[in-house]
Design an enzyme around this catalytic site. Sequence first.
Site, mmCIF file in Angstrom:
data_model
loop_
_atom_site.group_PDB
_atom_site.id
_atom_site.type_symbol
_atom_site.label_atom_id
_atom_site.label_comp_id
_atom_site.label_asym_id
_atom_site.label_seq_id
_atom_site.Cartn_x
_atom_site.Cartn_y
_atom_site.Cartn_z
ATOM 1 N N THR B 98 -84.782 30.819 66.781
ATOM 2 C CA THR B 98 -85.067 29.391 66.598
ATOM 3 C C THR B 98 -86.468 29.027 67.071
ATOM 4 O O THR B 98 -87.129 28.174 66.492
ATOM 5 C CB THR B 98 -84.023 28.555 67.372
ATOM 6 N N THR B 173 -81.376 32.890 70.511
ATOM 7 C CA THR B 173 -80.569 32.722 71.724
ATOM 8 C C THR B 173 -79.165 33.316 71.614
ATOM 9 O O THR B 173 -78.561 33.623 72.636
ATOM 10 C CB THR B 173 -80.441 31.226 72.082
ATOM 11 N N ASP B 174 -78.657 33.499 70.393
ATOM 12 C CA ASP B 174 -77.252 33.910 70.264
ATOM 13 C C ASP B 174 -76.947 35.215 70.982
ATOM 14 O O ASP B 174 -75.906 35.366 71.603
ATOM 15 C CB ASP B 174 -76.864 34.028 68.782
ATOM 16 N N LYS B 251 -74.976 33.013 77.273
ATOM 17 C CA LYS B 251 -75.056 31.753 76.528
ATOM 18 C C LYS B 251 -73.680 31.107 76.592
ATOM 19 O O LYS B 251 -72.707 31.663 76.094
ATOM 20 C CB LYS B 251 -75.452 32.007 75.069
#
Lengths: 619, 441
Positions: B98, B173-174, B251
């Site tokens: 992202t 980030t996943d 996360k």
Amino acid sequence: MKCGIEIHQRIAGRKLFCRCPSPSDHPSSDGSKAGEARFTRRLHAVLSELGEMDAAVRMESIRQRQFSYAASLNECCLVEADEEPPHQISQEALAAAVAICRLLKSKVVDELHVMRKNVIDGSNTSGFQRTALVGIGGEVETPLGKLAIQTVCLEEESAGIIEGKEGSAEYSLSRLGVPLVEIATEPSLSSGKQAQEAAFAIGSLLRKTGLVQRGIGSIRQDLNVSIPGGARVEIKGVQELSMIATTVDMEAARQSQLIQISKEAQKRLSGKPIEEVFVDLTEIFKETSCSIIGKAIRSGGCAMGLLLPKHEGLLAKEILPGRRYGTELSDYAKSAGIKGIIHSDENLSKYGITDDEALEVRAALSAKPSDAFVIAAGERRKAQAALSEVCRRANYPGVPEETRKANPDGTSSYMRPLPGKARLYPETDLPPLEIGSSILRKAEEEVRRMEKEEKEKAQLLSALNPQLSSQVSSVRGLISHNESFSQEFSSPEFSVFAACVKKGIDAKFAASVISNTLQALKREGAPVSSLDEPKLIDFFESFQKRVFSKSASPEILRAMCQEGISASQAAKKLGLQLVTGDELLSLISKEKLGISEFMAKHRLRVDAEEVQKAFKKIT
Amino acid sequence: MARKEGKKEASAEAEPGDKVQVECASGKYCGILLPRKQESPFLALKLGSGYNIGIRKEAITAISILEKASAQFRKELKEEKKSSSPAGKVSLLACGGTIANRVDYRTGAVHPAVSAEELLESLPMQTRGTVQPRMLFSLPSEDMSPAHWAELAKAAAESIKGGAEGVVITHGTDTMHYTSAALSFMLQNLPCPVVLTGSQRSSDRGSSDAELNLSCAIAAAKSDLSGVFICMHENLSDESCALLFGPKARKMHTTRRDAFRPINSLPAARVDAASLSVEKISPNCQPRKKESKLALDTRMNTNVALQYIYPGLKPSAIASLAGYDGVVLAGMGLGHLPVNLSGDKLAMPILKEVAQLVNSGIPVVLASQCIYGRVDMDVYTNGRVLKEAGIIGNLCDMTPETAYVKLMWVLGREKRMGEVKKLMETSIAGEISERSPIAPY
């Protein structure tokens, strides 16, 4: 003059992109403090999808402010906090917007594209306002003829500002995300009066739909004004409908004054532009008694000067009552984040600037007597940006395109450059949405419901006696509002009156009770406000069923509001049940009184007309 | 039919970026034609007002080109900016995600596309000058595999050996916490910080967290620490980032800026966004070790499974894991599996199948799906039978993801069951805490 208006009206129901309630939809929760979350943010300037930077966005990014937010946990979720992507657009609000398009004969688009409108003044946590074009074209009837509609958009309301400071601002997020319908007319209005009529016509059409919020702040008007040789200027936030005409006419006057000033300046400068040269004047003001400059310098800032050649006297020219050309330049400087400017067409001693200091400034800027100068004090970067804005404005030939804020007196102040299409880019979190049959059907139902209500209302109003109507319509604030109070009428009292007429209750009696009896009871101190529409209708219906007599009305109503009982309970309790028919006849024969003595004794329990008839029958 | 053909031709001529006039039954629309997937039943148009609308293609009777696209629009759509940056002390390795997203006007959604240089454009000049960017991948992190971790570890090692003061990795980030765990094992004896960062709000919005996260990550990479870290927003405010230990982070939220939380650990440090100062929080922080000799060890046995345990899990699902060289089970609570010691008729025990895996020489490691807290097979009989069956991981507090990555790394160099058990239950990169700090979770 050309003028167009934009009406922003909040739509009733939940928020546009999440399922949070709109603040005014649940007033009871305002008192209960469910707690709130607080956080701070900074926003950055972003380019549009075509790679352009909007002028308004560029201006705000110079200020680099910090924003703090208060999010009521009852009224906000992660969506308002910009911590979760928007949910699908509210089908309820979309149907309402489509229904409004239908009423305005506006063409509904096949597919809805939610756009982001860059706004980085902190009023949107995301850095943009979500907006979508729903309808194109259309028209609205006004007393001055048909007015063409340009567009109908559905957008989200911004956050409400709590406090704005030089380097920061605080917002409440409760309002953020409330659905708004924005109706923009063609710029075909040619006077302030026309603009006011148009705003009134659109506003009442929206209210009639029953789909919109009511109350303070639920509707806002923005005005777009330009005159030949002038420019398109948008005036935001005109609060009072009645100020629209004045505001529009004042803007036309302002533009015409600015054209004159610009012509004069051009003539004096013979076309030479003002150079953007800033001179550091900090040394001169090291020990000044001018508090504005002194304070800026002591907190590590500086004083900068800009020469406006051959501008002597121009800055003092009045363009609107209480607003001079210098005020316009000062507004530009303020937009860069400083408190204002000091200029040579002002009385400098009022700022605490001595004649010696003024002379030194003139010398530092090599100013001739025919020249004017501007001083900006503050943080160096901001002071320079402020003077740069002043210079840009002073060099602008004629009237610049601007967004201005409406002042209560009809004048306006500069806010920022007029934003353009460069600040719109697609909302990537939401796919385009086909406006399908279910939405169209829902909108159609709303339109049909409205038409039916309109028809009923028209029939009803035509049945009302105009004299009695005007008598009742002057009555306000006696009984309390209730959910059933139809928004069609100006007051709950009038609503009761209309309902009575509809039910075939004697209109004269109803009008008399509402405008005389209730008033009298209130005057004697009875808690009339504990009555509401259903309770009063119960009263009138009981009267119609001959539960009590006309003359007993004050007693019945007094007991109703004091004890919270129904009309028939009151009649029973007070022993004021109507004596009628055979019962009346036997009472008359039993008591053997003359008619006037009988009436004096039983006035409250009998109907005078019936008594007369009964006496005739017996004798 | 003929008209339909004609219409097709007309729309084929008009290209995205062209100013066109679209005629249909309801009227005429002028605007710029926007890129759109061919199969969409709608044509997307940017009107003069800046608004986009969709027009049903079926309803279109004619499209005429008013003005061909400006060369600039094409360039913006097709090309990516190239710029050279001066050599810097911090190495920036861009992997996509992202933080590097750009809007894809064909699908309307965002996709990773920004170059490493472009990432730095938002930063102040003096910061930018100290960073040496390098584009490694342009992937959303869900597409990253263990092979990418190895490439990344190699690139980081190269940078450090080449004299970088620290390394910043921009990443989706996943799966950032998988990568941070992998790098923690692959980069042994790190002399300096290796900091992963990303963004939960794409940079095409004014409220993006990308710039703040990146500048804090650069500050962390220059700090007096060593080790692998994740640097992301500490809370909802644009005020600070939390620096989390690579193997002790996860996360924990799909969308919030502060999605990454320290798991069974304190944050390593806090980076103040305004001053860019790094304030140590955990006593486990390792200082920068100038003399430390970096050991790169990317050997991995990727034939490892991570299996979630849930009520109703079929015993055959466990039996089918026999083809793997190692298995991590995300057990329930303290680390429990359905074992049915009470002999209930409706229960679906898997103890036999798990024991078979262990007996056939496949190491089975237990972590807890509670995420927070330690595995403990000693408290209940149900746990003791697992321990007796030879399941690894008692008293460890690794996340299932870290345990999974670690097992791959351990099996990359060791096959003997006893040694595997010893390595898995010993902290190698700070992935197992000795103490359980009283900290918010």
